[in-house]
Design a protein around this motif. Structure first.
Motif, PDB file in Angstrom:
ATOM      1  N   TYR A   1     -20.137 -21.184   7.641  1.00 32.44           N
ATOM      2  CA  TYR A   1     -20.676 -19.986   6.994  1.00 32.44           C
ATOM      3  C   TYR A   1     -20.932 -18.885   8.013  1.00 32.44           C
ATOM      4  O   TYR A   1     -20.637 -17.700   7.765  1.00 32.44           O
ATOM      5  N   GLU A   2     -21.474 -19.216   9.175  1.00 26.25           N
ATOM      6  CA  GLU A   2     -21.687 -18.229  10.219  1.00 26.25           C
ATOM      7  C   GLU A   2     -20.361 -17.698  10.753  1.00 26.25           C
ATOM      8  O   GLU A   2     -20.219 -16.490  11.038  1.00 26.25           O
ATOM      9  N   ALA A   3     -19.378 -18.613  10.907  1.00 28.96           N
ATOM     10  CA  ALA A   3     -18.078 -18.201  11.442  1.00 28.96           C
ATOM     11  C   ALA A   3     -17.383 -17.225  10.500  1.00 28.96           C
ATOM     12  O   ALA A   3     -16.784 -16.230  10.946  1.00 28.96           O
ATOM     13  N   ILE A   4     -17.479 -17.454   9.203  1.00 29.34           N
ATOM     14  CA  ILE A   4     -16.833 -16.555   8.238  1.00 29.34           C
ATOM     15  C   ILE A   4     -17.486 -15.177   8.272  1.00 29.34           C
ATOM     16  O   ILE A   4     -16.810 -14.133   8.195  1.00 29.34           O
ATOM     17  N   LYS A   5     -18.784 -15.132   8.398  1.00 33.65           N
ATOM     18  CA  LYS A   5     -19.475 -13.831   8.441  1.00 33.65           C
ATOM     19  C   LYS A   5     -19.075 -13.046   9.686  1.00 33.65           C
ATOM     20  O   LYS A   5     -18.847 -11.825   9.643  1.00 33.65           O
ATOM     21  N   ILE A   6     -18.940 -13.720  10.841  1.00 31.77           N
ATOM     22  CA  ILE A   6     -18.542 -13.037  12.078  1.00 31.77           C
ATOM     23  C   ILE A   6     -17.120 -12.508  11.956  1.00 31.77           C
ATOM     24  O   ILE A   6     -16.816 -11.374  12.378  1.00 31.77           O
ATOM     25  N   LEU A   7     -16.213 -13.269  11.374  1.00 35.44           N
ATOM     26  CA  LEU A   7     -14.830 -12.822  11.235  1.00 35.44           C
ATOM     27  C   LEU A   7     -14.724 -11.652  10.255  1.00 35.44           C
ATOM     28  O   LEU A   7     -13.915 -10.737  10.453  1.00 35.44           O
ATOM     29  N   ASP A   8     -15.516 -11.673   9.205  1.00 33.33           N
ATOM     30  CA  ASP A   8     -15.502 -10.542   8.269  1.00 33.33           C
ATOM     31  C   ASP A   8     -15.978  -9.272   8.947  1.00 33.33           C
ATOM     32  O   ASP A   8     -15.413  -8.170   8.732  1.00 33.33           O
ATOM     33  N   ASP A   9     -16.997  -9.369   9.776  1.00 30.99           N
ATOM     34  CA  ASP A   9     -17.489  -8.179  10.487  1.00 30.99           C
ATOM     35  C   ASP A   9     -16.476  -7.669  11.499  1.00 30.99           C
ATOM     36  O   ASP A   9     -16.438  -6.451  11.787  1.00 30.99           O
TER      37      ASP A   9
ATOM     38  N   LEU B   1       5.620   3.250  12.008  1.00 31.59           N
ATOM     39  CA  LEU B   1       5.399   1.831  12.266  1.00 31.59           C
ATOM     40  C   LEU B   1       4.165   1.617  13.126  1.00 31.59           C
ATOM     41  O   LEU B   1       3.387   0.678  12.904  1.00 31.59           O
ATOM     42  N   GLU B   2       3.979   2.450  14.140  1.00 31.52           N
ATOM     43  CA  GLU B   2       2.800   2.300  14.982  1.00 31.52           C
ATOM     44  C   GLU B   2       1.518   2.529  14.195  1.00 31.52           C
ATOM     45  O   GLU B   2       0.524   1.834  14.376  1.00 31.52           O
ATOM     46  N   TYR B   3       1.582   3.495  13.303  1.00 30.56           N
ATOM     47  CA  TYR B   3       0.389   3.770  12.511  1.00 30.56           C
ATOM     48  C   TYR B   3       0.134   2.647  11.498  1.00 30.56           C
ATOM     49  O   TYR B   3      -1.009   2.235  11.269  1.00 30.56           O
ATOM     50  N   HIS B   4       1.201   2.167  10.904  1.00 29.27           N
ATOM     51  CA  HIS B   4       1.032   1.141   9.858  1.00 29.27           C
ATOM     52  C   HIS B   4       0.641  -0.211  10.455  1.00 29.27           C
ATOM     53  O   HIS B   4      -0.124  -0.964   9.846  1.00 29.27           O
ATOM     54  N   THR B   5       1.132  -0.543  11.617  1.00 29.12           N
ATOM     55  CA  THR B   5       0.853  -1.839  12.244  1.00 29.12           C
ATOM     56  C   THR B   5      -0.273  -1.763  13.256  1.00 29.12           C
ATOM     57  O   THR B   5      -0.543  -2.761  13.951  1.00 29.12           O
ATOM     58  N   ASN B   6      -0.918  -0.640  13.366  1.00 23.56           N
ATOM     59  CA  ASN B   6      -2.014  -0.490  14.330  1.00 23.56           C
ATOM     60  C   ASN B   6      -1.565  -0.851  15.742  1.00 23.56           C
ATOM     61  O   ASN B   6      -2.206  -1.651  16.431  1.00 23.56           O
ATOM     62  N   HIS B   7      -0.441  -0.301  16.133  1.00 21.62           N
ATOM     63  CA  HIS B   7       0.092  -0.598  17.455  1.00 21.62           C
ATOM     64  C   HIS B   7      -0.866  -0.116  18.530  1.00 21.62           C
ATOM     65  O   HIS B   7      -1.331   1.025  18.527  1.00 21.62           O
ATOM     66  N   GLY B   8      -1.156  -1.042  19.432  1.00 17.14           N
ATOM     67  CA  GLY B   8      -2.069  -0.742  20.515  1.00 17.14           C
ATOM     68  C   GLY B   8      -3.519  -0.992  20.169  1.00 17.14           C
ATOM     69  O   GLY B   8      -4.369  -0.915  21.055  1.00 17.14           O
ATOM     70  N   GLN B   9      -3.826  -1.294  18.891  1.00 12.52           N
ATOM     71  CA  GLN B   9      -5.191  -1.583  18.473  1.00 12.52           C
ATOM     72  C   GLN B   9      -5.330  -3.096  18.282  1.00 12.52           C
ATOM     73  O   GLN B   9      -4.852  -3.643  17.296  1.00 12.52           O
ATOM     74  N   GLU B  10      -5.933  -3.793  19.199  1.00  6.16           N
ATOM     75  CA  GLU B  10      -6.099  -5.253  19.166  1.00  6.16           C
ATOM     76  C   GLU B  10      -7.586  -5.585  19.182  1.00  6.16           C
ATOM     77  O   GLU B  10      -8.393  -4.883  19.799  1.00  6.16           O
ATOM     78  N   ILE B  11      -7.918  -6.697  18.498  1.00 10.92           N
ATOM     79  CA  ILE B  11      -9.306  -7.130  18.366  1.00 10.92           C
ATOM     80  C   ILE B  11      -9.440  -8.497  19.041  1.00 10.92           C
ATOM     81  O   ILE B  11      -8.631  -9.389  18.795  1.00 10.92           O
ATOM     82  N   PRO B  12     -10.418  -8.684  19.907  1.00 14.42           N
ATOM     83  CA  PRO B  12     -10.602 -10.011  20.522  1.00 14.42           C
ATOM     84  C   PRO B  12     -11.143 -11.019  19.495  1.00 14.42           C
ATOM     85  O   PRO B  12     -11.958 -10.678  18.643  1.00 14.42           O
ATOM     86  N   VAL B  13     -10.669 -12.252  19.617  1.00 17.50           N
ATOM     87  CA  VAL B  13     -11.121 -13.332  18.724  1.00 17.50           C
ATOM     88  C   VAL B  13     -12.504 -13.773  19.187  1.00 17.50           C
ATOM     89  O   VAL B  13     -12.686 -14.144  20.347  1.00 17.50           O
ATOM     90  N   PRO B  14     -13.482 -13.744  18.319  1.00 15.23           N
ATOM     91  CA  PRO B  14     -14.846 -14.135  18.747  1.00 15.23           C
ATOM     92  C   PRO B  14     -14.944 -15.658  18.921  1.00 15.23           C
ATOM     93  O   PRO B  14     -14.168 -16.424  18.357  1.00 15.23           O
ATOM     94  N   ASN B  15     -15.890 -16.058  19.736  1.00 17.08           N
ATOM     95  CA  ASN B  15     -16.119 -17.494  19.980  1.00 17.08           C
ATOM     96  C   ASN B  15     -17.038 -18.031  18.872  1.00 17.08           C
ATOM     97  O   ASN B  15     -18.254 -17.816  18.879  1.00 17.08           O
ATOM     98  N   ILE B  16     -16.430 -18.747  17.948  1.00 22.31           N
ATOM     99  CA  ILE B  16     -17.184 -19.294  16.810  1.00 22.31           C
ATOM    100  C   ILE B  16     -17.114 -20.821  16.777  1.00 22.31           C
ATOM    101  O   ILE B  16     -17.461 -21.444  15.766  1.00 22.31           O
TER     102      ILE B  16
END
Length: 360
Positions: free
Chosen positions: A53-61, A32-47
């Protein structure tokens, strides 16, 4: 019984079973930890305030998913500008989490054109404003439907009811100004019924009774008679009755003469014109009263001796005219009386004495 439970073989099997159960639980959590990326979190960028169009490109990256929502147009912001992000910028989410973007749309949401055709113009204007449309030019067109909405125009083209237009769009309204007067009737004899309908409609008249000779309703039949006649003058919206047949008008001359005797009244111009005389105005006769007969005058014998005028009577003018007249009247009366006395007694008339008139 208890001795058999504490046998080493039983205890060994029990220990093995417990070890297997613990191992399975551990493996499950690791998966479960491996499948759900437990402990791996990504900060939400300020868009926020960026274009979509710029916001979608930042979220994809960043490896984040996204969902775009355009709730309502706000003229204070640019079109396609990101107004809000959920979760808020700086929050930590797992890889693949969907981020909700609220974007300002390009323009107002579209609204449906209300059905105001053939409605009174005042009510139509109110209905258009209620749905968010603005009335631009008001165009008046001759029509028998006075003050009724004939068409709604958007950018020079007519739009039908329930057509979607951007909110606050400017539309032009065509309103009937009443029928035109004294329009010449077109000549449709020799045309087919279908062609005659088009000519009559373009001339702002309406098709009335269409009588086919064979009783059919074939639009390809030829018009051989019409009423009113071509060249007559009528008001807009009047009906034109048509007679159609598969034969030509030349072959139906007898029928045309029969219809002329019914619908074309001939005026005999050989008769003398009727002369009208004006009756003099009545005046009430005036009657004059007949003059009263004059009283017979008595002829009195004039005395031989005339009454002499005194110096006072000669000197009096217009001021003493009434006094002198009275004096003369008295003198005449006295003369008459003395004459009558003389005539009765056969005595000579005595001279009356002159009276002195004193004027102060």
């Amino acid at each position: 019984m208890l001795k058999s439970l504490f046998n080493w073989k039983v205890l060994l099997n029990l220990a093995i079973a417990i070890g297997v159960f613990v191992g399975l639980v551990w493996l499950t959590f690791r998966w479960l930890e491996y499948h759900t990326n437990h402990g791996q979190e990504i900060p939400v960028p300020n868009i926020v305030n960026k274009s979509v169009y710029e916001a979608i490109k930042i979220l994809d990256d960043s490896g984040l998913e996204y969902e775009v929502d355009s709730p309502q147009y706000n003229p204070k912001y640019r079109p396609f500008q990101v107004l809000q992000v959920y979760p808020s910028p700086g929050s930590r989410v797992k890889d693949g989490r969907a981020i909700l973007l609220k974007v300002n749309p390009r323009t107002w949401a579209k609204v449906e054109v209300p059905d105001v055709i053939n409605k009174y113009s005042g009510l139509a204007f109110q209905r258009l404003e209620q749905v968010g449309l603005k009335v631009g030019d008001t165009i008046f067109e001759p029509s028998i439907q006075k003050d009724a909405v004939l068409r709604i125009m958007f950018k020079g083209a007519a739009v039908k009811p329930k057509t979607k237009l951007p909110r606050f769009s400017v539309v032009d309204v065509v309103i009937g100004s009443g029928p035109m007067r004294n329009i010449s009737i077109p000549n449709v004899v020799g045309l087919t019924v279908k062609e005659a309908r088009g000519v009559i409609a373009r001339s702002m008249f309406e098709v009335g009774l269409v009588e086919h000779e064979d009783g059919s309703k074939d639009e390809s039949d030829i018009i051989y008679y019409q009423d009113p006649a071509a060249g007559d003058v009528r008001d807009q919206g009047m009906q034109m009755d048509l007679w159609a047949s598969k034969r030509t008008p030349a072959e139906l001359r007898a029928k045309i003469e029969e219809l002329n005797s019914i619908y074309r009244m001939k005026v005999d111009t050989g008769l003398p014109p009727i002369q009208y005389q004006e009756v003099p105005a009545y005046h009430e006769p005036s009657y004059e009263e007949p003059p009263m007969p004059a009283a017979p005058k008595k002829e009195n014998p004039r005395s031989s001796a005339e009454v002499p005028k005194t110096e006072a009577q000669k000197s009096t003018g217009k001021t003493s005219g009434s006094v002198s007249d009275g004096t003369k009247a008295k003198a005449t009366t006295s003369n008459t009386g003395s004459a009558n006395t003389a005539g009765s007694g056969n005595k000579p008339a005595d001279k009356p004495k002159a009276k002195k008139v004193v004027i102060d």
